[in-house]
Scaffold this active site. Structure first.
Site, PDB file in Angstrom:
ATOM      1  N   GLY A 100      -8.021   8.302   6.947  1.00 26.78           N
ATOM      2  CA  GLY A 100      -8.244   8.602   8.355  1.00 26.78           C
ATOM      3  C   GLY A 100      -9.711   8.556   8.743  1.00 26.78           C
ATOM      4  N   ASP A 153       0.846  -1.190   0.000  1.00 24.14           N
ATOM      5  CA  ASP A 153       0.000   0.000   0.000  1.00 24.14           C
ATOM      6  C   ASP A 153       0.891   1.254   0.000  1.00 24.14           C
ATOM      7  OD1 ASP A 153      -2.436   1.360   0.213  1.00 24.14           O
ATOM      8  OD2 ASP A 153      -2.425   1.322   2.409  1.00 24.14           O
ATOM      9  N   HIS A 154       0.633   2.173  -0.901  1.00 23.13           N
ATOM     10  CA  HIS A 154       1.354   3.458  -0.955  1.00 23.13           C
ATOM     11  C   HIS A 154       2.876   3.324  -1.008  1.00 23.13           C
ATOM     12  CE1 HIS A 154      -2.212   5.901  -0.461  1.00 23.13           C
ATOM     13  NE2 HIS A 154      -2.613   5.094   0.503  1.00 23.13           N
ATOM     14  N   SER A 200     -12.934   4.005   4.534  1.00 19.89           N
ATOM     15  CA  SER A 200     -13.565   3.540   5.778  1.00 19.89           C
ATOM     16  C   SER A 200     -14.882   4.273   5.974  1.00 19.89           C
ATOM     17  CB  SER A 200     -12.640   3.801   6.974  1.00 19.89           C
ATOM     18  OG  SER A 200     -11.681   2.764   7.078  1.00 19.89           O
ATOM     19  N   HIS A 246      -9.226   4.681  -2.349  1.00 17.87           N
ATOM     20  CA  HIS A 246      -8.544   4.749  -1.043  1.00 17.87           C
ATOM     21  C   HIS A 246      -9.428   5.547  -0.090  1.00 17.87           C
ATOM     22  CE1 HIS A 246      -4.292   3.404  -1.823  1.00 17.87           C
ATOM     23  NE2 HIS A 246      -4.868   3.285  -3.007  1.00 17.87           N
ATOM     24  N   ASN A 283     -10.265   0.349  -0.171  1.00 11.34           N
ATOM     25  CA  ASN A 283      -9.260   0.271   0.891  1.00 11.34           C
ATOM     26  C   ASN A 283      -9.824   0.639   2.260  1.00 11.34           C
ATOM     27  OD1 ASN A 283      -7.485  -0.180  -1.201  1.00 11.34           O
ATOM     28  ND2 ASN A 283      -6.005   1.352  -0.533  1.00 11.34           N
TER      29      ASN A 283
HETATM   30  P1  13P Z   1      -9.078   4.661   5.498  1.00 15.52           P
HETATM   31  O1  13P Z   1      -8.245   5.561   6.343  1.00 15.52           O
HETATM   32  O2  13P Z   1     -10.356   5.336   5.087  1.00 15.52           O
HETATM   33  O3  13P Z   1      -9.340   3.356   6.149  1.00 15.52           O
HETATM   34  O4  13P Z   1      -8.271   4.380   4.138  1.00 15.52           O
HETATM   35  C1  13P Z   1      -7.269   3.396   4.109  1.00 15.52           C
HETATM   36  C2  13P Z   1      -6.471   3.433   2.867  1.00 15.52           C
HETATM   37  O5  13P Z   1      -6.775   4.078   1.896  1.00 15.52           O
HETATM   38  C3  13P Z   1      -5.242   2.629   2.849  1.00 15.52           C
HETATM   39  O6  13P Z   1      -4.503   2.818   1.701  1.00 15.52           O
HETATM   40  O1  G3H Z   2      -3.342   4.967   3.683  1.00 17.58           O
HETATM   41  C1  G3H Z   2      -2.625   4.621   4.602  1.00 17.58           C
HETATM   42  C2  G3H Z   2      -2.995   3.450   5.435  1.00 17.58           C
HETATM   43  O2  G3H Z   2      -4.088   3.759   6.265  1.00 17.58           O
HETATM   44  C3  G3H Z   2      -1.802   2.955   6.183  1.00 17.58           C
HETATM   45  O3  G3H Z   2      -1.506   3.755   7.258  1.00 17.58           O
HETATM   46  O4  G3H Z   2       0.903   4.310   6.924  1.00 17.58           O
HETATM   47  O5  G3H Z   2      -0.169   4.461   9.185  1.00 17.58           O
HETATM   48  O6  G3H Z   2       0.272   2.229   8.150  1.00 17.58           O
HETATM   49  P1  G3H Z   2      -0.013   3.695   7.920  1.00 17.58           P
HETATM   50 ZN    ZN Z   3      -4.601   4.768   0.882  1.00 17.19          ZN
END
Ligand code: 13P
Ligand code: G3H
Ligand code: ZN
Length: 307
Positions: free
Chosen positions: A179, A82-83, A212, A209, A252
């Site tokens: 977030g 991820d990212h 949530s 992304h 995500n």
């Molecule tokens: P949320 O913070 O909405 O759960 O998004 C997570 C996300 O995009 C991880 O890449």
């Molecule tokens: O988009 C980011 C995800 O929520 C991951 O978060 O970098 O704190 O692990 P993190």
């Molecule tokens: Zn993300």
């Protein structure tokens, strides 16, 4: 069944009008809760690891936990970065068993984004790994990048980006953000942008992304048991459902997992202040993750019974 890429999952999801949940993992209980939910609902899964998760848990541990998940569940599971913020990080994941990587160069210029994404795609594809990239910028905090406002994806750029990079899926900005505090005013997504992109990129999987939904019950429990997440607001489930019925094939979710764990553990300690064996509070937290993920799979993603 070994770990899989997202190729087949996305093809079926696109045709079937549903999306696959991509859940962030940092520890064993989270993996177990998500995988139990997938097993009980017969849903494919994407388990994703951020740079921060790699630093927290150590990639070797995470990889071995992923292997255990596959053995225990026999589900199609993709293991995704991820990212990813550099070619080197993506390469390291490709070399170490990930089946999918994201190169997130959304903060760079269009040309730089194309150049680095193309480089990652060439390396990943040579090794049987698929690649997600991002166009547009989400509001909120994304690892190192903080942005106050949305920079919606420009539909006029997507065809050129996809054809020049050869990328397998594309994350877009239509109003979601990372977030637990997503909307200051009305919760809205730019479905008009998604529709345009869908027409310009037929059969191409789109990623959301920051998706949530911040269930009220977790916010209430955290407040009730001494925490404070006042003002937390997620993406309404019906908007996510609509996106999943369109070109969005990957949704995500990380913050909802964090909220589920925190709400459960706060409640547990309020009710059992004498407990100090971590199994006493991590076990209900794992169950809370499982129930939350099952709800998403059945009511939001629509990926149940799709194996
Ligand atoms: P949320 O913070 O909405 O759960 O998004 C997570 C996300 O995009 C991880 O890449
Ligand atoms: O988009 C980011 C995800 O929520 C991951 O978060 O970098 O704190 O692990 P993190
Ligand atoms: Zn993300």
């Amino acid at each position: 069944m070994p770990l899989v890429t997202t190729t087949e999952m996305f093809k079926k999801a696109y045709k079937g009008g549903y999306a696959i949940g991509a859940f962030n993992i940092n520890n064993m209980e989270t993996i177990q809760g998500i995988v139990e939910a997938g097993a009980e609902t017969r849903s494919p899964l994407i388990l994703q690891v951020s740079k921060g998760a790699r630093q927290y848990a150590n990639t070797t541990y995470l990889k071995k936990l992923m292997e255990a998940a596959v053995i225990e569940s026999d589900l199609p599971i993709a293991f995704h970065l991820d990212h990813g913020d550099s070619f080197e990080l993506c390469k390291d994941c490709v070399d170490n068993g990930f089946t999918s990587v994201m190169i997130d160069a959304s903060h760079m210029s269009f040309e730089e984004n194309i150049a680095i994404t193309k480089k990652v795609v060439e390396y990943a594809h040579d090794h049987g790994v698929v690649v997600e990239a991002e166009l547009g910028k989400l509001a909120g905090i994304e690892e190192h990048v903080v942005s106050d406002s949305h920079q919606y994806t420009d539909p006029d750029q997507v065809q050129e980006f996809v054809s020049k990079t050869g990328v397998d899926s594309l994350a877009i900005a239509i109003g979601t953000s990372h977030g637990a505090y997503k909307f200051k005013g009305k919760a809205e997504l730019r479905f008009d942008i998604l529709e345009k992109i869908e027409k310009l990129l037929p059969d191409f999987p789109i990623v959301l992304h920051g998706a949530s939904s911040v269930p009220q019950k977790f916010v209430d429990l955290i407040d009730k048991y001494g925490g404070n997440v006042k003002g937390a607001q997620g993406v309404p489930e019906e908007l996510l459902r609509k996106a999943a019925s369109m070109a969005v094939c990957k949704i995500n979710i990380d913050s909802d997992i964090r909220l589920a764990i925190t709400a459960c553990i706060r409640q547990h300690f309020a009710e059992h202040p004498e407990h100090f064996d971590p199994r006493q509070y991590l076990s209900p937290a794992r169950t809370a993750i499982k129930e939350m993920v099952k709800h998403k799979i059945i009511n939001v993603l629509g990926s149940d019974n799709k194996i």
